[in-house]
Design a protein around this motif. Structure first.
Motif, PDB file in Angstrom:
ATOM      1  N   MET A  11      -6.815 -70.860  34.350  1.00 16.33           N
ATOM      2  CA  MET A  11      -7.682 -70.106  33.440  1.00 16.33           C
ATOM      3  C   MET A  11      -9.104 -70.666  33.433  1.00 16.33           C
ATOM      4  O   MET A  11     -10.081 -69.916  33.462  1.00 16.33           O
ATOM      5  CB  MET A  11      -7.095 -70.131  32.026  1.00 16.33           C
ATOM      6  CG  MET A  11      -7.859 -69.315  30.990  1.00 16.33           C
ATOM      7  SD  MET A  11      -9.247 -70.221  30.231  1.00 16.33           S
ATOM      8  CE  MET A  11      -8.362 -71.461  29.294  1.00 16.33           C
ATOM      9  N   ASP A  53     -10.788 -69.924  36.742  1.00 14.75           N
ATOM     10  CA  ASP A  53     -11.055 -68.495  36.800  1.00 14.75           C
ATOM     11  C   ASP A  53     -12.261 -68.136  35.935  1.00 14.75           C
ATOM     12  O   ASP A  53     -13.092 -67.305  36.313  1.00 14.75           O
ATOM     13  CB  ASP A  53      -9.820 -67.726  36.341  1.00 14.75           C
ATOM     14  CG  ASP A  53      -9.937 -66.235  36.573  1.00 14.75           C
ATOM     15  OD1 ASP A  53      -9.985 -65.825  37.740  1.00 14.75           O
ATOM     16  OD2 ASP A  53      -9.990 -65.483  35.589  1.00 14.75           O
ATOM     17  N   ALA A  54     -12.374 -68.764  34.766  1.00 15.12           N
ATOM     18  CA  ALA A  54     -13.493 -68.490  33.867  1.00 15.12           C
ATOM     19  C   ALA A  54     -14.820 -68.929  34.490  1.00 15.12           C
ATOM     20  O   ALA A  54     -15.836 -68.229  34.391  1.00 15.12           O
ATOM     21  CB  ALA A  54     -13.281 -69.197  32.533  1.00 15.12           C
ATOM     22  N   LEU A  61     -15.635 -66.541  37.211  1.00  8.66           N
ATOM     23  CA  LEU A  61     -16.040 -65.277  36.588  1.00  8.66           C
ATOM     24  C   LEU A  61     -17.517 -65.304  36.212  1.00  8.66           C
ATOM     25  O   LEU A  61     -18.267 -64.378  36.517  1.00  8.66           O
ATOM     26  CB  LEU A  61     -15.184 -65.025  35.343  1.00  8.66           C
ATOM     27  CG  LEU A  61     -15.421 -63.701  34.611  1.00  8.66           C
ATOM     28  CD1 LEU A  61     -14.642 -62.585  35.292  1.00  8.66           C
ATOM     29  CD2 LEU A  61     -14.980 -63.815  33.141  1.00  8.66           C
ATOM     30  N   VAL A  83     -14.857 -59.536  38.516  1.00  7.69           N
ATOM     31  CA  VAL A  83     -13.431 -59.274  38.286  1.00  7.69           C
ATOM     32  C   VAL A  83     -12.685 -58.900  39.564  1.00  7.69           C
ATOM     33  O   VAL A  83     -11.449 -58.925  39.575  1.00  7.69           O
ATOM     34  CB  VAL A  83     -13.234 -58.162  37.229  1.00  7.69           C
ATOM     35  CG1 VAL A  83     -13.963 -58.515  35.940  1.00  7.69           C
ATOM     36  CG2 VAL A  83     -13.683 -56.799  37.740  1.00  7.69           C
ATOM     37  N   ARG A 108      -5.922 -59.583  35.204  1.00  9.69           N
ATOM     38  CA  ARG A 108      -6.430 -60.038  33.913  1.00  9.69           C
ATOM     39  C   ARG A 108      -7.441 -59.068  33.313  1.00  9.69           C
ATOM     40  O   ARG A 108      -7.564 -58.963  32.101  1.00  9.69           O
ATOM     41  CB  ARG A 108      -7.064 -61.423  34.069  1.00  9.69           C
ATOM     42  CG  ARG A 108      -6.050 -62.539  34.194  1.00  9.69           C
ATOM     43  CD  ARG A 108      -6.715 -63.908  34.193  1.00  9.69           C
ATOM     44  NE  ARG A 108      -5.726 -64.961  34.094  1.00  9.69           N
ATOM     45  CZ  ARG A 108      -5.135 -65.526  35.131  1.00  9.69           C
ATOM     46  NH1 ARG A 108      -5.444 -65.133  36.345  1.00  9.69           N
ATOM     47  NH2 ARG A 108      -4.240 -66.485  34.964  1.00  9.69           N
ATOM     48  N   VAL A 109      -8.192 -58.387  34.167  1.00  6.95           N
ATOM     49  CA  VAL A 109      -9.211 -57.467  33.657  1.00  6.95           C
ATOM     50  C   VAL A 109      -8.586 -56.325  32.863  1.00  6.95           C
ATOM     51  O   VAL A 109      -9.250 -55.701  32.029  1.00  6.95           O
ATOM     52  CB  VAL A 109     -10.062 -56.911  34.824  1.00  6.95           C
ATOM     53  CG1 VAL A 109      -9.231 -56.023  35.740  1.00  6.95           C
ATOM     54  CG2 VAL A 109     -11.280 -56.165  34.306  1.00  6.95           C
ATOM     55  N   GLU A 165      -6.723 -59.818  26.836  1.00  6.53           N
ATOM     56  CA  GLU A 165      -7.658 -60.922  26.684  1.00  6.53           C
ATOM     57  C   GLU A 165      -9.074 -60.477  27.044  1.00  6.53           C
ATOM     58  O   GLU A 165      -9.288 -59.562  27.830  1.00  6.53           O
ATOM     59  CB  GLU A 165      -7.249 -62.092  27.590  1.00  6.53           C
ATOM     60  CG  GLU A 165      -5.872 -62.649  27.276  1.00  6.53           C
ATOM     61  CD  GLU A 165      -5.410 -63.627  28.333  1.00  6.53           C
ATOM     62  OE1 GLU A 165      -6.057 -63.699  29.390  1.00  6.53           O
ATOM     63  OE2 GLU A 165      -4.401 -64.310  28.094  1.00  6.53           O
ATOM     64  N   TYR A 172     -11.970 -60.547  29.125  1.00  6.07           N
ATOM     65  CA  TYR A 172     -12.203 -60.943  30.519  1.00  6.07           C
ATOM     66  C   TYR A 172     -13.422 -60.222  31.070  1.00  6.07           C
ATOM     67  O   TYR A 172     -14.455 -60.825  31.326  1.00  6.07           O
ATOM     68  CB  TYR A 172     -10.960 -60.643  31.358  1.00  6.07           C
ATOM     69  CG  TYR A 172     -10.969 -61.266  32.729  1.00  6.07           C
ATOM     70  CD1 TYR A 172     -10.708 -62.616  32.901  1.00  6.07           C
ATOM     71  CD2 TYR A 172     -11.231 -60.504  33.864  1.00  6.07           C
ATOM     72  CE1 TYR A 172     -10.712 -63.198  34.163  1.00  6.07           C
ATOM     73  CE2 TYR A 172     -11.232 -61.063  35.126  1.00  6.07           C
ATOM     74  CZ  TYR A 172     -10.975 -62.413  35.265  1.00  6.07           C
ATOM     75  OH  TYR A 172     -10.985 -62.979  36.516  1.00  6.07           O
ATOM     76  N   ARG A 221     -15.153 -66.627  27.860  1.00  7.25           N
ATOM     77  CA  ARG A 221     -13.819 -66.393  28.426  1.00  7.25           C
ATOM     78  C   ARG A 221     -12.847 -67.490  27.984  1.00  7.25           C
ATOM     79  O   ARG A 221     -11.726 -67.201  27.536  1.00  7.25           O
ATOM     80  CB  ARG A 221     -13.921 -66.328  29.954  1.00  7.25           C
ATOM     81  CG  ARG A 221     -12.604 -66.411  30.691  1.00  7.25           C
ATOM     82  CD  ARG A 221     -11.688 -65.277  30.357  1.00  7.25           C
ATOM     83  NE  ARG A 221     -10.400 -65.457  31.020  1.00  7.25           N
ATOM     84  CZ  ARG A 221      -9.270 -64.943  30.601  1.00  7.25           C
ATOM     85  NH1 ARG A 221      -9.242 -64.200  29.515  1.00  7.25           N
ATOM     86  NH2 ARG A 221      -8.151 -65.149  31.250  1.00  7.25           N
ATOM     87  N   VAL A 223      -9.499 -67.237  25.135  1.00 11.52           N
ATOM     88  CA  VAL A 223      -8.107 -67.620  25.377  1.00 11.52           C
ATOM     89  C   VAL A 223      -7.647 -68.626  24.324  1.00 11.52           C
ATOM     90  O   VAL A 223      -6.554 -68.509  23.758  1.00 11.52           O
ATOM     91  CB  VAL A 223      -7.940 -68.201  26.790  1.00 11.52           C
ATOM     92  CG1 VAL A 223      -6.516 -68.729  26.995  1.00 11.52           C
ATOM     93  CG2 VAL A 223      -8.254 -67.140  27.840  1.00 11.52           C
TER      94      VAL A 223
END
Length: 207
Positions: free
Chosen positions: A94, A97-98, A101, A131, A146-147, A151, A153, A189, A193
């Motif tokens: 996560m 990924d954030a 992103l 994304v 996830r998009v 959550e 995103y 982001r 979470v």
């Protein structure tokens, strides 16, 4: 550092970080070394390729030189050998990924502006850049991207892209704006979470 150089390094860093997130997901799914490499490359390159194809920038940056592919493969190798160390971080996939992103949201919006797009299309392309890689990565392991989940995103990516476009409109120095946009998008982001924030849903009962 010039804006073009900053954009190049942000793209390369985003590629590496998204590659790490894809490779970590592959390890969690117990995939072999080929699967780790495939998910790393898919996560790292898909967003930038979507952006460049939409802009008509050919060859796409991911294939124009070896640098981006090498960054993705380097991420795969890092995870292959050091995934236990990375796993000790709090929610590693996560967090990685954030960060990816945020980096791709600002680089996508900035490149769109450089190609002469209006502010709104530039924001949209920034979000798609951010994304796209994660969506392809998740689909390859049969996860809902996830998009599309509850959550926050795409909204975090939207924030990063809007900051870049707004900074361009007021004539701000591009480099600090890029850093600010990427940092805030990643922060929102991660915070979403940790706090359990959700994107708004349509009101009323659902069957």
């Amino acid at each position: 550092m010039t804006p073009d150089q900053a954009l190049y390094w942000l793209d390369l860093l985003g590629t590496f970080v998204f590659g790490l997130s894809g490779a970590m997901l592959a390890v969690r799914r117990d995939l072999d070394v080929f699967g780790i490499a495939v998910l790393a490359v898919a996560a790292a390159l898909s967003g930038g390729m979507i952006r460049d194809m939409a802009l008509g920038a050919t060859p796409v940056a991911a294939l124009g030189t070896s640098h981006t592919l090498l960054a993705a493969f380097a991420a795969a190798l890092c995870v292959f050998f050091f995934h236990r160390l990375i796993e000790k971080l709090s929610k590693p996939v996560m967090v990685l990924d954030a960060i990816g992103l945020g980096l791709f949201a600002v680089s996508g919006a900035r490149k769109a502006l450089d190609f002469g797009l209006d502010p709104l299309p530039a924001v949209v392309l920034g979000v798609l850049t951010a994304v796209g890689g994660g969506a392809v990565r998740d689909l390859l392991v049969a996860e809902t991207p996830r998009v599309l989940r509850e959550e926050v995103y795409a909204l975090a990516a939207l924030l990063g892209a809007v900051i870049v476009v707004a900074g361009d409109r007021i004539g701000a120095d591009p480099l600090p704006v890029l850093i600010l946009g990427a940092a805030l998008a990643a922060f929102v982001r991660i915070l979403s979470v940790l706090r359990g924030w959700q994107a708004p849903k349509a009101p009323g009962p659902r069957d």
